[in-house]
Design an enzyme around this catalytic site. Sequence first.
Site, PDB file in Angstrom:
ATOM      1  N   LEU A 342     -13.075 -11.574 -15.010  1.00  0.00           N
ATOM      2  CA  LEU A 342     -12.532 -11.932 -16.319  1.00  0.00           C
ATOM      3  C   LEU A 342     -12.192 -13.416 -16.445  1.00  0.00           C
ATOM      4  O   LEU A 342     -11.937 -13.920 -17.548  1.00  0.00           O
ATOM      5  CB  LEU A 342     -11.308 -11.077 -16.630  1.00  0.00           C
ATOM      6  CG  LEU A 342     -11.604  -9.571 -16.729  1.00  0.00           C
ATOM      7  CD1 LEU A 342     -10.346  -8.810 -17.112  1.00  0.00           C
ATOM      8  CD2 LEU A 342     -12.713  -9.279 -17.726  1.00  0.00           C
ATOM      9  N   GLU A 367       4.141   0.092   5.734  1.00  0.00           N
ATOM     10  CA  GLU A 367       3.725   1.317   6.447  1.00  0.00           C
ATOM     11  C   GLU A 367       2.640   1.036   7.477  1.00  0.00           C
ATOM     12  O   GLU A 367       1.768   1.859   7.732  1.00  0.00           O
ATOM     13  CB  GLU A 367       3.238   2.396   5.456  1.00  0.00           C
ATOM     14  CG  GLU A 367       4.320   2.975   4.590  1.00  0.00           C
ATOM     15  CD  GLU A 367       5.410   3.646   5.389  1.00  0.00           C
ATOM     16  OE1 GLU A 367       6.583   3.464   5.031  1.00  0.00           O
ATOM     17  OE2 GLU A 367       5.115   4.330   6.385  1.00  0.00           O
ATOM     18  N   THR A 369       0.446  -2.565   8.959  1.00  0.00           N
ATOM     19  CA  THR A 369      -0.574  -3.460   8.408  1.00  0.00           C
ATOM     20  C   THR A 369      -1.971  -2.894   8.682  1.00  0.00           C
ATOM     21  O   THR A 369      -2.140  -2.010   9.521  1.00  0.00           O
ATOM     22  CB  THR A 369      -0.508  -4.849   9.069  1.00  0.00           C
ATOM     23  OG1 THR A 369      -0.774  -4.680  10.465  1.00  0.00           O
ATOM     24  CG2 THR A 369       0.849  -5.506   8.877  1.00  0.00           C
TER      25      THR A 369
END
Lengths: 390, 364
Positions: A342, A367, A369
Amino acid sequence: MIDFEPTEGDQKILDQVRAEALICRNYARYYDEHEHEFPPEELEEAKGKPNVYTMFAGRSESDSGIGIMSMLISAGQTWGDYSVRMHRGTGGLGNAALRAAGTPEQNEKWGETTLAMAITEPGCGSDPSMVQTTAVLDGDEWVINGEKIFVTTGCRCDGVVVWATVDKSAGRAAIKSFLIEKGTPGFVVAQKEKKLGIRADDTAAFVFSDCRIPRGNLLGGNEEVQQKGSGGFKGVMKTFNMTRPGVAAIGIGMAEAALDFTRDCLTEAGFEITYGGGLHSAPAVVDKFQRLEAKYEAAMLTILRAAWLSDEGEANNTEASVCKAKTGEAVRQITQGCIEILGPMGISREHLLEKWFRDVRITDIYEGTGEIQRMIIARSLLGYTRKELN
Amino acid sequence: MISFKLEEEQQIARDALREFADQVMRPIARECDEEEKLSEEFLAQSWELGLVSTQIPEAYGGGGEERSPITNAIILEELAWGDVALAIAALTPAAFAYAIVDHGTDDQKQAYLPLFCGDSYHAAALAVNEPTVAFDPSIPRTVAEAKGDGFVISGVKSFVAMGDRASHFLVVARNNGGLDAFIVPRDAEGLAISKNEENLGLRGLPTATLELERVELPASARLGGEAGSDVRQLLDNSRTALAAAMVGVSRAVLEFAVPYAKEREAFDQAIAQKQGIAFKLANMHIETESTRWLVWKAAAQLEQGIDATRSAHFARGYAAEQSMWIADQGVQVLGGHGFIRDHLIELWFRSARTISVLEGTLGI
């Protein structure tokens, strides 16, 4: 039977989730820009309407499993916004730990409260065995000292499950989980963190100074420290099997939102997005978009795979890491790619795309890497222990 | 209901073909490639498994089992794990037969399906690929035009599997603005079949170039008769099939690289113990899994009669990119040993590049 279509019953719930997400999205920009306000517990539009989770009652066995549906609901909600919900559900990561490792008495006592989970410290992230927070037994009380950061739901929780070591010389085996209620003397919520994304989210830093809690607040109640192996530690790690797919689902919902927005913009600009043609027949921008869509599909399927295994009661540790690693990477590539497609329009704060780009970045970090997930996957593939591959 | 559950028969089929791939295909893969020659014994052995006839209705001499793209995708992954050239050789007749089962008229079923229910291997093939730059199967250069009651077809088709012996070809052509498939017998006037092509990979698989110069066909040669057929669905099906085969190649590479990396030592430890190699293997696993689920989703939609065009596009595109990447990484893990022809990794690297540019060819 292998099947990827939601049932009518599933769809009813997912339609409701989508309707709510559309409402929540109206608040997304406001709470992103007003970082120190919290979204309300219940939106005005939610008054008198049931929580989506109540729709689970009366579902039949031919509907999709609860794990699968939880993933789709999470993704559906974050498609609206990461933080804003019609009804804020109770429960945090700490509740999952309580359910997995708590005694029946502990579950009875704290089951209805919202519990955060405090693992990370200023000096220890992905390697929780380096935990510096200490717990020392003094009479019938544990005395907790240390600092915790990146505590999700830290400001609003009723209490927190804290990882602390009872013996620094004993390594991972000495790490235990303790339940500490808000308001306990010596427990200070130091600050709400300022972040790149998920700004409306409640992420806190805690300080514990001589914080005294009852002896019975040791989660699971086992005070023993095994000198060999890491049995106690593994018990704690078990809670990750559905939380990894869970955070992946949260990330993928935002990536889907980015794709939907980009698709609408492309269509409006006159680009036709079709699928039956050759690999080189579409304009470059459409080809790029479709490659991002394929990444989304692939990541979503790995999440559903991990959730399905859990629904079947099968081990899913490797698959949970596969979906977390795959999604952590995919959501970055998708949102970054959508902005690229965009151009200047993509970076404008008039649209939510730039927010999704910031919000998904945490997916590959918390949680565990992406690198940690790959370590887990590689150990499983190679049959290696932690010592053999680290 | 969203589920990844294999039926018991699917598990049995997978296990049986895994063993067949390991015991029968792997040992001859290198030799067939080096000599650019198919093993006739293998074709007979694969035919005995009943892979082609099982999903042909009993009325035409087949096993009468329901058509199952999912089961076939699972089978294809296993056979391609054994060897892609041999897998395509074994299943080329199935691609033709399934097209007739799915789209043919009763007369076409009656005429062609019994060919595949006999005791010995019988070849007939899809003719979809064309030797043009940036080939797009949805707008082939091969064109059909009406002539009297029938058609005249002209064009060039390449990489037509089993072209050395196929009795019939299912040629995809443009017709009146749309797509159609035509059954062209080997001896049709105006059809020239080349000697075996010489390709980068899949050297054990005989493939031919077909030149069709004003080949005249009766109206009955059009797949689906007067109504024509959903050629897009046929292409979706073959895209999904090719992707399933690519998953098999990816898994073969990964399963070879893992034990190799554990055995090979450098600087006092196995190279697998180094993150640079371990993470490569982890990524290869992640992408093999991801691709398989994309294949299963497209296959499930095909099986349920849902529009699978989008899913098949994703499965094939993603599989093409990832299988090539995985084979490339496999060579890298083996280092110099990945470059010499002692190991099958070298063959899989060429297989991956070859299969990932194809259309048509296979069916599930």
